[in-house]
Motif scaffolding. Structure first.
Motif, short mmCIF file in Angstrom:
data_model
loop_
_atom_site.label_atom_id
_atom_site.label_comp_id
_atom_site.label_asym_id
_atom_site.label_seq_id
_atom_site.Cartn_x
_atom_site.Cartn_y
_atom_site.Cartn_z
N SER A 99 0.74 -1.15 0.16
CA SER A 99 0.19 0.16 0.12
C SER A 99 1.00 1.17 -0.26
O SER A 99 0.29 2.18 -0.39
CB SER A 99 -1.20 0.09 1.10
OG SER A 99 -2.12 -0.83 1.00
N ALA A 100 2.11 1.64 1.06
CA ALA A 100 2.93 1.92 0.70
C ALA A 100 3.34 2.61 -0.62
O ALA A 100 3.50 3.94 -1.19
CB ALA A 100 4.28 1.66 2.08
N LEU A 101 4.01 1.82 -1.70
CA LEU A 101 4.11 1.38 -2.80
C LEU A 101 3.60 2.39 -3.19
O LEU A 101 3.13 3.33 -4.50
CB LEU A 101 4.52 0.28 -3.11
CG LEU A 101 5.30 1.21 -4.76
CD1 LEU A 101 6.29 1.73 -4.52
CD2 LEU A 101 6.03 -0.92 -5.38
N GLN A 102 2.06 1.89 -3.56
CA GLN A 102 0.73 2.51 -4.31
C GLN A 102 0.62 3.53 -3.90
O GLN A 102 0.73 5.16 -5.04
CB GLN A 102 -0.66 1.89 -4.23
CG GLN A 102 -1.62 2.15 -4.43
CD GLN A 102 -2.83 1.60 -3.45
OE1 GLN A 102 -3.45 1.85 -2.33
NE2 GLN A 102 -3.96 0.91 -4.81
N SER A 103 0.36 4.16 -2.44
CA SER A 103 0.63 5.88 -2.02
C SER A 103 1.73 6.68 -2.91
O SER A 103 1.33 7.74 -3.36
CB SER A 103 0.71 5.83 -0.93
OG SER A 103 -0.98 5.40 0.00
N ALA B 231 9.03 -1.78 1.24
CA ALA B 231 8.44 -3.33 0.78
C ALA B 231 8.07 -4.25 2.28
O ALA B 231 8.43 -4.32 2.93
CB ALA B 231 9.99 -3.57 -0.06
N VAL B 232 7.57 -5.32 1.55
CA VAL B 232 7.21 -6.46 2.41
C VAL B 232 8.15 -7.42 1.78
O VAL B 232 7.02 -8.11 0.59
CB VAL B 232 5.84 -5.86 2.63
CG1 VAL B 232 4.82 -7.37 3.34
CG2 VAL B 232 5.11 -5.10 2.94
N PRO B 233 8.23 -7.82 2.71
CA PRO B 233 9.40 -9.09 2.46
C PRO B 233 8.27 -10.26 1.62
O PRO B 233 7.03 -10.78 3.16
CB PRO B 233 10.34 -10.10 3.09
CG PRO B 233 10.70 -8.76 3.68
CD PRO B 233 9.76 -7.57 3.37
#
Length: 272
Positions: free
Chosen positions: A37-41, A180-182
């Motif tokens: 979600s952070a990368l989407q934002s 990033a989420v591993p």
């Protein structure tokens, strides 16, 4: 030396070319699939500032090699549920890439700190990467307390998961890694294995919100050693309920696949 070399010559040119090619691909895409979600934002903000409308959808990498119905998962959960008594040591598993982005020297230093404080932590690293050789040299004084094993297929990971009291998800303090989420995080949650998350950003939020383990800020080996000491003294904290497992299953069944298919359908529809 390697870092200095990277700043010159063909490697620098290749890096710039790759970055430009990636950006061009993103700009030309009709839709973009991201894993957090952070990368989407971050991307939404970027394209909004440039006056561009772009469909950006979150499709988390929640497809672990060991599925929900796999009997091996049940076996692992049964073994872990039996580890409820007092502990004299802690078995910590790291399985994944052993590179600069992980900075696992921090974990080795935490083992050393714990040892100096009278606590025994056994760290097993399974995987490969550019930093592995140096880490092996750094850990020589710790002897058998730090083990290094090569990569192995998912079906061979069962014995390592059964050995572990907790599993390590470890990233260094680089700002882009906050987005990033591993994928290993989701696999561990699916098997209800306690996670020691040395992370910040979205991964830290997921582990905390889904009660999947404990979070320590990156680059703080003392804090990690103190967490391990706490887990040895209070082993009940290693018992994880079904919340995280159910959340991952929901993400996989109700969100990831439908979101991705809907995104493809919209791209095809717009192209017709």
């Amino acid at each position: 030396f390697r870092e200095r070399l990277a700043g010159f010559g063909p490697l620098k040119i290749l890096t710039k070319f790759t970055s430009a090619a990636l950006q061009l691909s993103l700009d030309r895409a009709n839709a973009i699939s991201v894993t957090s979600s952070a990368l989407q934002s971050n991307l939404n903000k970027k394209y909004e500032e440039s006056g561009t409308t772009k469909s950006i959808q979150v499709v988390r990498n929640v497809f672990p090699p060991l599925g929900d119905a796999d009997p091996k998962v049940t076996d692992i959960q049964r073994i872990l549920s039996q580890k409820t008594g007092e502990k004299e040591s802690l078995n910590v598993l790291y399985a994944g890439t052993i590179g600069r982005a992980q900075n696992l020297a921090n974990a080795i230093e935490a083992v050393r700190i714990a040892k100096n404080r009278g606590m025994r932590v056994n760290l097993r690293m399974v995987g490969a990467g550019a930093a592995k050789r140096q880490l092996m040299l750094d850990a020589r004084d710790l002897g058998e307390q730090v083990q290094f094993l090569g990569q192995c297929p998912p079906e061979s990971m069962v014995e390592h998961y059964a050995w572990a009291d907790t599993a390590l998800v470890h990233l260094t303090d680089w700002e882009p890694l906050n987005r990033a989420v591993p994928s290993k995080t989701y696999e561990l949650m699916s098997m209800r294995i306690h996670i020691c998350a040395v992370v910040s950003g979205e991964t830290a939020e997921i582990v905390a919100e889904q009660a999947a383990g404990d979070v320590v800020i990156p680059e703080n080996s003392l804090a990690l050693a103190e967490l391990w000491e706490t887990l040895i003294k209070f082993p009940y904290r290693l018992q994880i309920d079904t919340q995280g497992m159910e959340w991952v299953k929901s993400e996989r069944v109700e969100r990831a696949e439908p979101t991705f298919l809907r995104m493809l359908e919209n791209v095809v529809f717009d192209a017709e």
